[in-house]
Design a protein around this motif. Structure first.
Motif, mmCIF file in Angstrom:
data_model
loop_
_atom_site.group_PDB
_atom_site.id
_atom_site.type_symbol
_atom_site.label_atom_id
_atom_site.label_comp_id
_atom_site.label_asym_id
_atom_site.label_seq_id
_atom_site.Cartn_x
_atom_site.Cartn_y
_atom_site.Cartn_z
ATOM 1 N N VAL A 114 -1.483 6.736 4.380
ATOM 2 C CA VAL A 114 -1.530 7.091 2.961
ATOM 3 C C VAL A 114 -2.551 8.199 2.710
ATOM 4 O O VAL A 114 -2.303 9.130 1.936
ATOM 5 N N TYR A 154 1.615 3.740 -3.263
ATOM 6 C CA TYR A 154 1.288 5.171 -3.239
ATOM 7 C C TYR A 154 2.483 6.010 -3.690
ATOM 8 O O TYR A 154 2.331 6.949 -4.483
ATOM 9 N N GLU A 155 3.676 5.679 -3.187
ATOM 10 C CA GLU A 155 4.857 6.453 -3.561
ATOM 11 C C GLU A 155 5.174 6.302 -5.045
ATOM 12 O O GLU A 155 5.550 7.275 -5.706
ATOM 13 N N ARG A 165 2.996 5.649 -7.426
ATOM 14 C CA ARG A 165 1.967 6.400 -8.150
ATOM 15 C C ARG A 165 2.277 7.893 -8.115
ATOM 16 O O ARG A 165 2.142 8.583 -9.145
ATOM 17 N N THR A 166 2.682 8.404 -6.971
ATOM 18 C CA THR A 166 3.023 9.822 -6.869
ATOM 19 C C THR A 166 4.202 10.166 -7.755
ATOM 20 O O THR A 166 4.234 11.224 -8.407
ATOM 21 N N GLY A 201 -1.450 11.725 1.427
ATOM 22 C CA GLY A 201 -2.054 12.150 0.169
ATOM 23 C C GLY A 201 -2.668 13.534 0.264
ATOM 24 O O GLY A 201 -2.596 14.327 -0.686
ATOM 25 N N LEU A 256 0.828 -1.206 0.000
ATOM 26 C CA LEU A 256 0.000 0.000 0.000
ATOM 27 C C LEU A 256 0.865 1.260 0.000
ATOM 28 O O LEU A 256 0.638 2.185 -0.790
ATOM 29 N N ILE A 257 1.878 1.288 0.859
ATOM 30 C CA ILE A 257 2.725 2.473 0.968
ATOM 31 C C ILE A 257 3.616 2.620 -0.256
ATOM 32 O O ILE A 257 3.748 3.717 -0.831
#
Length: 228
Positions: free
Chosen positions: A213, A34-35, A37-38, A217, A30-31
């Motif tokens: 997250v 997210y990174e 994707r960013t 976000g 999950l973490i």
């Protein structure tokens, strides 16, 4: 009652262990997801996040002060404030790291199981992640201090002097790196929260990771008024 109670089935322990590893894997995915994707969003759409916008702002700040005579003291004072913030972050991470090592080496019932462990368990992996996260936070913040310090030397040079003009690119690069490392120092320190939640209860780690997250976000949203 004088009778020997039957031992719990072995498959229950194996099932609990499997859920613990799945919770850990899901939290990491999950973490990391997210990174990633960013990072992809920032590559495709520059300044679409707060981190990218702040990096551009630091560059514009250096260029603006380099065109304004008499701004040397303001520049040094601003960098000194940033340097002190990075110092506090590095000190906090270092103290937390030493405290974790002290708990790991302790023989008390509440001590961690890092030292003396003979097998790779879920708890041991979380303890190693905790130490690695705190160390990474310290390294990022301490390195940010170094770049803020060196940028201060450049921006304290007289405006329009040949020495300053020759090192303008260096100052921009140092301020960019310092800001990015300072941000990563804080972000890695935030990761301590889901790890501690996982040490308390394995299934609490993905829940804490989800909240982390969502919080990060919200902080990464592009600030109003910045370039799209």
């Amino acid at each position: 009652c004088g009778q020997v109670c039957p031992a719990p089935p072995a498959h229950n322990g194996a099932m609990n262990s499997s859920w613990s590893w799945l919770a850990l894997a899901g939290s990491v995915a999950l973490i990391v997801g997210y990174e990633l994707r960013t990072w992809v969003v920032e590559r495709r759409h520059p300044q679409s996040t707060a981190r990218a916008a702040h990096a551009a702002l630091r560059e514009e700040w250096v260029r603006a002060l380099s065109a304004q005579r008499g701004s040397e003291i303001v520049a040094v004072q601003t960098l000194r404030n940033s340097l002190m913030s990075a110092t506090i972050s590095a000190s906090t991470a270092a103290l937390a790291l030493m405290g974790t090592l002290s708990l790991s080496a302790g023989n008390a019932p509440m001590g961690l199981a890092l030292f003396g462990s003979t097998q790779l368990t879920h708890g041991l992996v979380l303890e190693l992640l905790l130490l690695a996260t705190l160390f990474a936070s310290y390294v990022c913040s301490a390195t940010a201090m170094r770049y803020f310090n060196h940028a201060g030397f450049v921006l304290s040079l007289p405006v329009a002097s040949p020495e300053r003009d020759a090192r303008l690119g260096t100052a921009i690069d140092y301020v960019r790196r310092a800001g990015s490392l300072y941000g990563w120092g804080l972000r890695t320190f935030f990761l301590v929260a889901p790890i501690i939640a996982g040490l308390i209860h394995p299934l609490a780690m993905p829940v804490a990771s989800l909240f982390l997250v969502l919080a990060v976000g919200a902080l990464d949203r592009r600030p109003p008024g910045s370039a799209p």
